[in-house]
Design a protein around this motif. Sequence first.
Motif, PDB file in Angstrom:
ATOM      1  N   GLN A 139       0.823  -1.208   0.000  1.00  0.00           N
ATOM      2  CA  GLN A 139       0.000   0.000   0.000  1.00  0.00           C
ATOM      3  C   GLN A 139       0.862   1.265   0.000  1.00  0.00           C
ATOM      4  O   GLN A 139       0.605   2.202  -0.760  1.00  0.00           O
ATOM      5  N   VAL A 140       1.848   1.296   0.888  1.00  0.00           N
ATOM      6  CA  VAL A 140       2.690   2.484   1.004  1.00  0.00           C
ATOM      7  C   VAL A 140       3.463   2.706  -0.291  1.00  0.00           C
ATOM      8  O   VAL A 140       3.566   3.839  -0.782  1.00  0.00           O
ATOM      9  N   ARG A 141       4.006   1.648  -0.877  1.00  0.00           N
ATOM     10  CA  ARG A 141       4.766   1.802  -2.126  1.00  0.00           C
ATOM     11  C   ARG A 141       3.875   2.346  -3.234  1.00  0.00           C
ATOM     12  O   ARG A 141       4.268   3.255  -3.971  1.00  0.00           O
ATOM     13  N   ASP A 142       2.658   1.808  -3.349  1.00  0.00           N
ATOM     14  CA  ASP A 142       1.750   2.276  -4.407  1.00  0.00           C
ATOM     15  C   ASP A 142       1.392   3.749  -4.217  1.00  0.00           C
ATOM     16  O   ASP A 142       1.378   4.525  -5.173  1.00  0.00           O
TER      17      ASP A 142
ATOM     18  N   GLU B 118      -6.662   5.975   9.098  1.00  0.00           N
ATOM     19  CA  GLU B 118      -7.198   7.036   8.255  1.00  0.00           C
ATOM     20  C   GLU B 118      -6.651   6.993   6.830  1.00  0.00           C
ATOM     21  O   GLU B 118      -7.395   7.182   5.871  1.00  0.00           O
ATOM     22  N   ALA B 119      -5.344   6.779   6.699  1.00  0.00           N
ATOM     23  CA  ALA B 119      -4.726   6.904   5.381  1.00  0.00           C
ATOM     24  C   ALA B 119      -4.730   5.603   4.601  1.00  0.00           C
ATOM     25  O   ALA B 119      -4.764   5.628   3.366  1.00  0.00           O
ATOM     26  N   TYR B 120      -4.700   4.462   5.302  1.00  0.00           N
ATOM     27  CA  TYR B 120      -4.575   3.184   4.600  1.00  0.00           C
ATOM     28  C   TYR B 120      -5.720   2.232   4.885  1.00  0.00           C
ATOM     29  O   TYR B 120      -5.663   1.067   4.496  1.00  0.00           O
ATOM     30  N   ASP B 121      -6.764   2.702   5.600  1.00  0.00           N
ATOM     31  CA  ASP B 121      -8.004   1.949   5.749  1.00  0.00           C
ATOM     32  C   ASP B 121      -7.816   0.649   6.525  1.00  0.00           C
ATOM     33  O   ASP B 121      -8.472  -0.353   6.247  1.00  0.00           O
ATOM     34  N   TRP B 122      -6.941   0.656   7.523  1.00  0.00           N
ATOM     35  CA  TRP B 122      -6.720  -0.552   8.319  1.00  0.00           C
ATOM     36  C   TRP B 122      -7.692  -0.595   9.488  1.00  0.00           C
ATOM     37  O   TRP B 122      -7.921   0.423  10.148  1.00  0.00           O
TER      38      TRP B 122
ATOM     39  N   ARG C 270      -6.133   3.153  -1.255  1.00  0.00           N
ATOM     40  CA  ARG C 270      -7.376   3.931  -1.175  1.00  0.00           C
ATOM     41  C   ARG C 270      -7.117   5.381  -1.555  1.00  0.00           C
ATOM     42  O   ARG C 270      -6.225   6.016  -1.030  1.00  0.00           O
ATOM     43  N   ARG C 271      -7.923   5.914  -2.426  1.00  0.00           N
ATOM     44  CA  ARG C 271      -7.797   7.306  -2.801  1.00  0.00           C
ATOM     45  C   ARG C 271      -8.743   8.140  -1.963  1.00  0.00           C
ATOM     46  O   ARG C 271      -9.603   7.643  -1.240  1.00  0.00           O
ATOM     47  N   THR C 272      -8.595   9.428  -2.081  1.00  0.00           N
ATOM     48  CA  THR C 272      -9.235  10.323  -1.134  1.00  0.00           C
ATOM     49  C   THR C 272     -10.758  10.306  -1.224  1.00  0.00           C
ATOM     50  O   THR C 272     -11.435  10.545  -0.231  1.00  0.00           O
ATOM     51  N   ARG C 273     -11.325  10.050  -2.403  1.00  0.00           N
ATOM     52  CA  ARG C 273     -12.778  10.087  -2.535  1.00  0.00           C
ATOM     53  C   ARG C 273     -13.439   8.777  -2.149  1.00  0.00           C
ATOM     54  O   ARG C 273     -14.657   8.718  -1.985  1.00  0.00           O
ATOM     55  N   ALA C 274     -12.655   7.697  -1.981  1.00  0.00           N
ATOM     56  CA  ALA C 274     -13.234   6.383  -1.718  1.00  0.00           C
ATOM     57  C   ALA C 274     -13.954   6.338  -0.375  1.00  0.00           C
ATOM     58  O   ALA C 274     -14.962   5.648  -0.227  1.00  0.00           O
ATOM     59  N   ALA C 275     -13.462   7.069   0.613  1.00  0.00           N
ATOM     60  CA  ALA C 275     -14.096   7.051   1.930  1.00  0.00           C
ATOM     61  C   ALA C 275     -15.511   7.611   1.859  1.00  0.00           C
ATOM     62  O   ALA C 275     -16.440   7.071   2.473  1.00  0.00           O
ATOM     63  N   ILE C 276     -15.686   8.707   1.113  1.00  0.00           N
ATOM     64  CA  ILE C 276     -17.014   9.288   0.964  1.00  0.00           C
ATOM     65  C   ILE C 276     -17.934   8.318   0.235  1.00  0.00           C
ATOM     66  O   ILE C 276     -19.104   8.133   0.611  1.00  0.00           O
ATOM     67  N   ARG C 277     -17.420   7.674  -0.798  1.00  0.00           N
ATOM     68  CA  ARG C 277     -18.252   6.731  -1.554  1.00  0.00           C
ATOM     69  C   ARG C 277     -18.670   5.546  -0.685  1.00  0.00           C
ATOM     70  O   ARG C 277     -19.819   5.091  -0.740  1.00  0.00           O
ATOM     71  N   THR C 278     -17.742   5.027   0.102  1.00  0.00           N
ATOM     72  CA  THR C 278     -18.060   3.904   0.977  1.00  0.00           C
ATOM     73  C   THR C 278     -19.125   4.300   1.985  1.00  0.00           C
ATOM     74  O   THR C 278     -20.061   3.536   2.256  1.00  0.00           O
ATOM     75  N   ASP C 279     -18.997   5.476   2.546  1.00  0.00           N
ATOM     76  CA  ASP C 279     -19.979   5.944   3.509  1.00  0.00           C
ATOM     77  C   ASP C 279     -21.348   6.114   2.853  1.00  0.00           C
ATOM     78  O   ASP C 279     -22.376   5.790   3.453  1.00  0.00           O
ATOM     79  N   ALA C 280     -21.369   6.595   1.613  1.00  0.00           N
ATOM     80  CA  ALA C 280     -22.642   6.751   0.904  1.00  0.00           C
ATOM     81  C   ALA C 280     -23.284   5.389   0.629  1.00  0.00           C
ATOM     82  O   ALA C 280     -24.505   5.224   0.760  1.00  0.00           O
ATOM     83  N   ARG C 281     -22.468   4.404   0.239  1.00  0.00           N
ATOM     84  CA  ARG C 281     -23.007   3.060   0.005  1.00  0.00           C
ATOM     85  C   ARG C 281     -23.581   2.478   1.292  1.00  0.00           C
ATOM     86  O   ARG C 281     -24.596   1.775   1.275  1.00  0.00           O
ATOM     87  N   LEU C 282     -22.916   2.745   2.410  1.00  0.00           N
ATOM     88  CA  LEU C 282     -23.416   2.278   3.695  1.00  0.00           C
ATOM     89  C   LEU C 282     -24.787   2.869   3.983  1.00  0.00           C
ATOM     90  O   LEU C 282     -25.725   2.157   4.370  1.00  0.00           O
TER      91      LEU C 282
END
Length: 666
Positions: free
Chosen positions: A92-95, A216-220, A559-571
């Motif tokens: 994750q960190v390398r990517d 927060e940054a890597y979704d662990w 994980r990119r920055t917009r993915a958290a918002i999308r996941t929350d919306a799907r929830l």
Amino acid sequence: MNGIGGRRQRRVWLPAGVVCVLVAVSAAVYVVRQMSRGGLQVSDTAGLLAVVLAVAAGLVAVVALRRQSQANTAAFADAALVRGWAATLARQVRDGESGVWRQLLGNDTTRINLVYTLRPAVSRAAQAPAAGQLLGGGACGVMLPDVVTYYRSTRPLRLVVTGAGGAGKTVLALELLLAILDGRAEDDPVPVRIPLSRWDTEQQTLPQLLVERLVEAYDWPRHMAAALVGHGLVLPVLDGLDEMDPAGPDGLPDPAAPRAIAVVEALNAYQQGRQAGALVLTCRTGHYDALVPRTVVDAARVAVQPVSADDARDYLTARAWDAARWQPLIDHLADHPHGLLAAVLSTPWRLCLAATVYHRAGDPSELLALPDADAVDAHLLARYIPAAVSTVPGPDGYTAEEVHRWLHRLTRRLGPAGTTGGREAPGDAGAHGPEGTDLLLHELWPLAGPTRVRATEVALIAPAALAVLVLGLSARVLPGWLVVVLSALPAAALTVPAVTPQRWTNPRRAAWTGRRRAATGWLVVGVAAGLTAGIMAGVAVVIAVGLMAGITEEPGTGRRTRAAIRTDARLGLMAGITAGLMAVLLAGIAFGLAVGLLIGLVTGAASRRYLVFLLCLRGRLPFRLGKFLDWAADAGLLRYSGAAYQYRHRELQHWLRQHPEPPAHP
């Protein structure tokens, strides 16, 4: 968490969950049979209430077992398991950081071989070579080690990188991070870069900061992040000690520097066993020197040296598409290696800035006529955004003027140190900082006016809550008091935080809280439905799915920055649809729609507030804000940092903050 410990946890709570579901289904079958034979007797009702209480107790036990399992995982996970997690984190960190590294190089691969020298220590002397180079090799007739070889030779295994603004401290730290990952052994810690401006030194220890960064940054999942940190498999790369405290009007650091001193004390106390904990730290030279009389990090300190005129000429020549346009400037640097322009272009930031501004068009020899360093900086920064827009056109036809104004408005969210975490930042912080660095989508809402956003949320939720109340009472399917409670609790969950100033939870934590609350709500509604309509078999499955949601999460991959918002919306969408379907079975379509809307809005808290924020902007920022920010990162105006956006360089952030309007004649 398949493949990284998830099966072990499921063995604990899955049988208990299955038992609860089977009991609920059995109760539903019994209710249907008794009602078909003439209705429920008093003894039947009492027995069913006992079953309901038993199921609820079982569900509480499931949650408790899950939490205990997570705690055991964090504390007692075996080394082989945690090493597997570390390998996932390393990928994750390398990517993620490879993209940041390329952005810092101006979306190019041409590198400047930075030289750094060991500074003498004022207290305990660390062991380290006298000098090194980014890529290693000869310099002034001496062979110097590359950055990863240099770091591994330090004792203790700590490095403080200092230099002037734009000297390449972050680039050097990123090169070291990526080089460590390239040569990483199975038991080696994974370097993780953390902007220091987000460290609340009064509330968090360094290990807690590391755990929070992984979450927060890597979704662990938090328990897995704690296990990685507890096993010493996370190497902190702490960027920007100089961003911790406000500077004076002259730009010099505050001599007291309470937050920076707290950081230094925490770093000196950071240990792994009996050894000083490994770490990397970056700081501007002037700020670090100001701390030296009071405290100093127990580590080898190096100073990044200015880029020589020869190296500057080599870099600009390699970046130039049209060598003829660049030749007058390159010849000037050769003829005046100690002149004004050579001094100004002695940092990687300004070299990259000049290469970007004149990459496709323009006359670089314009720089020769400028009188001083400030004029050169102003000249280049005024042309940076137009050059980026022309090089990477925006998907929606952004103009340079629009981009400038939007980026300026975003700087207003980055107030003095410590205000980026959801608290409202003043509109006009000191020009000399320190400002925050991280732009997180779910923390931008105060830019649209905190009162306006909160009022809009209340106006959005109130009709749904009122509809649930009116339709539920008119249907008379549930007791009136229960309808009132069910409609009031979700509304209170929204309106209380909406009308009080507080830090808004991040999407991932809000997502799990939403799942837990949704599961509880589904249980109440589901039991009521079973007692009245005999549909518990289907509802029980939904309850089980709701309880299991989020338990089997595994870390995100890049994980990119917009993915958290999308996941929350799907929830929110999932919770709303499920609750709405159950409500339809209870009291019809209208009641189901109202319940589904209310539950969906409350559950998807972060995505709801983000959408309200966009609706309240009134053209001050683009409505498709996430798309714009991604484009700005691709154009080199911003960069990614975990789940956050950052400005390409702090000097660009400061300049934009001080210039609300684009220059008239860039």
